[in-house]
Design an enzyme around this catalytic site. Sequence first.
Site: not given
Length: 370
Positions: A8, A10, A13-14, A34, A109, A202
């Site tokens: 997740l 923030g 999409d997630s 993360m 990444c 990224c």
Amino acid sequence: MSKIVVALSGGVDSSVTAFILKYQQNHEVIAVFMRNWDSFANNDILGNEDINQDICPQEKDWEDAKKIASQLNIPIYRVDFVKEYYDEVFTYLIEEYRQGRTPNPDIFCNKYIKFGKFIEYVEKNFNPDFIATGHYAKVENSLLYRAKDRNKDQSYFLSQLSSDQLKKIIFPLKDLTKDVIRKIAAENNLVTAQKKDSTGICFIGERNFDKFLQNYIPNMPGNIVDIETNEVVGQHVGVMYYTLGQRKINLSGMKYPYYVAGHDLKNKILYVASIHSKNYLKSDKLEAIEFNLINKNFNKKNLTAKFRYRQEDIKIEILNIDKNKIEISYPDEFEAVTPGQHVVIYDGESCVGGGIINKTYYKGNLNQFH
């Protein structure tokens, strides 16, 4: 019902990924956020417009992720990979620029952090049935495929993942378009429904890139030389600030616009050519290294490739694969195929694999200044 850990971030999409898994598919969902970049610890000062804000973008994302987890009534955890990201992704990025190449940090990444360290952490701490992210792509039988929404498809950035990394990964957004995702978020009052998509490097974000690089690489000034006449037409502060085909060079008093035609790193020369001169950007063959083969059962007669994200597919032929090195030809030719970038090969919807462009050729000759 399966136990699924969602990365997740923030973002919308997630957020929708977690919503779909819990409320449309009725799974047990655990969220993990993360944190992979620390602007102060990593000397990210020049070119960073966010440095003086009350809350940095990474912490704002964490706050949004916690709000989404609360809305969805799912537990959320936070893990810090700042050192791992710096050591395994960022140092590679800087070294590539130092060598005058144009890297793609998002691909590494994904390989080393999002689907490397993250998977290790999740497996050790939660032992889930599956791990989900908000990427636009498909996984079937540990093979990678393009997403339905070709405009948002991210299989290019996932091309360095191994079958072992893919075996427990699911992408719930694989058959959805961005418009539908934002509609789902809005209809369910998710706080990220209107949040702007993340852009830039990224986990680092948008930067004034020339200034950003100055945090880590000293200027290396040299001459700008017309590749046809060998005449010095200007000065530059470092070849790492230019990429093949770039037209914004800040040359004054020139009769015609110029583009970057190549560079000589040893002698700190940036080669340029007039738009009315011979085309110095073309290539019809390349060598790529660190090639990651995902789908071994591909159809040799049906191959296409991308040399950069969002590029239209171009027909290619594989000339040779030797361990992790590959040679391909593309008889229709292509401009500005740039060493350091990734070539990603497709067999229809299947992502065959990808590697780092190392050398390019044109009509049998090495493009020595690319």
